[in-house]
Design an enzyme around this catalytic site. Structure first.
Site, PDB file in Angstrom:
ATOM      1  N   ASP A   4      -2.473  -1.004   4.427  1.00 37.70           N
ATOM      2  CA  ASP A   4      -1.472  -0.985   4.462  1.00 37.70           C
ATOM      3  C   ASP A   4      -1.815   1.051   2.741  1.00 37.70           C
ATOM      4  O   ASP A   4      -1.715   1.870   3.038  1.00 37.70           O
ATOM      5  CB  ASP A   4      -0.240  -1.011   3.898  1.00 37.70           C
ATOM      6  CG  ASP A   4      -0.298  -2.579   2.854  1.00 37.70           C
ATOM      7  OD1 ASP A   4      -1.104  -2.300   2.624  1.00 37.70           O
ATOM      8  OD2 ASP A   4       1.573  -2.198   2.724  1.00 37.70           O
TER       9      ASP A   4
ATOM     10  N   VAL B 101       6.818   3.520  -3.021  1.00 36.59           N
ATOM     11  CA  VAL B 101       6.892   3.770  -1.149  1.00 36.59           C
ATOM     12  C   VAL B 101       7.151   3.060  -0.371  1.00 36.59           C
ATOM     13  O   VAL B 101       6.956   1.309  -0.369  1.00 36.59           O
ATOM     14  CB  VAL B 101       5.520   4.782  -0.439  1.00 36.59           C
ATOM     15  CG1 VAL B 101       5.699   5.589  -1.219  1.00 36.59           C
ATOM     16  CG2 VAL B 101       4.448   4.097  -0.935  1.00 36.59           C
TER      17      VAL B 101
ATOM     18  N   ASP C 280      -4.306   0.633  -4.081  1.00 43.82           N
ATOM     19  CA  ASP C 280      -3.975   1.155  -5.618  1.00 43.82           C
ATOM     20  C   ASP C 280      -4.391   0.844  -6.391  1.00 43.82           C
ATOM     21  O   ASP C 280      -5.533   1.343  -6.772  1.00 43.82           O
ATOM     22  CB  ASP C 280      -2.508   1.576  -5.464  1.00 43.82           C
ATOM     23  CG  ASP C 280      -1.314  -0.554  -6.035  1.00 43.82           C
ATOM     24  OD1 ASP C 280      -2.397  -1.339  -5.383  1.00 43.82           O
ATOM     25  OD2 ASP C 280      -0.487  -0.251  -5.195  1.00 43.82           O
TER      26      ASP C 280
END
Length: 193
Positions: A109, A167, A112
């Site tokens: 997904d 998010v 980071d």
């Protein structure tokens, strides 16, 4: 707009933008893997990182136009909060598919810190994958702490570069909520502080 929408500060990537970008990624993946698989065609093994990638993976594989098989692996670095615990644990490796000698497309997904991929890629390599590519919906390069290396002729596919915001939506969650929003939005800070 429902109750979940009220918790969103702003929409970062709309449902339409996501749909268009997923179709573009799938076209590129189809083209790349079709070229690499001409001598002895084998299904590409698409491995989704559960749970966050489930919506992205479903939309992506519906648009890929080559033979493929799908499986899931679970890696956890956040638990139920918003702060990463650091190195992820591969909490369930129930790959029922044999990836020995196969091309693997790992679907994430978000990338980071890089911690999850730096754990999962060597894990899948140890199972004998001939190549490991990565496809992520979002990439947050500002948060990168660890680099990861693809395997064989693996490629890196990225949907969107994401600013450093918390998010949710389209599979992304906060304490397992908000995954069902059809867009990716920035969560209001008061919702997680």
């Amino acid at each position: 707009m429902g109750a979940l929408d009220d918790d969103i500060e702003r929409v970062l990537f709309s449902e339409e933008e996501i749909s268009r970008r997923v179709a573009q990624l799938a076209s590129q993946i189809t083209l790349d893997f079709d070229k690499n698989n001409t001598e002895s065609p084998q299904p590409v093994v698409v491995v989704g990182v559960a749970t966050g990638a489930f919506m992205f993976l479903a939309d992506l594989v519906r648009n890929i136009k080559i033979p493929l098989a799908v499986d899931f692996i679970r890696a956890q670095s956040y638990g139920s909060g918003t702060v990463s615990s650091g190195a992820p644990t591969i909490s369930s490796d129930f790959l029922k598919l044999d990836i020995l000698g196969k091309h693997v497309l790992l679907v994430e997904d978000i990338v980071d810190t890089g911690n999850t991929l730096s754990s999962l890629i060597p894990h899948l390599k140890s199972k004998g994958a001939s190549s490991i590519s990565v496809c992520t919906l979002l990439d947050k390069p500002a948060r990168r702490k660890v680099n990861f290396e693809l395997v064989g002729e693996g490629k890196y596919y990225c949907g969107f570069e994401c600013p450093d915001h918390f998010v949710v939506g389209y599979g992304f969650d906060m304490a397992e909520l908000y995954r069902n929003l059809p867009y990716v939005g920035v969560l209001k800070p008061e919702m997680y502080k």
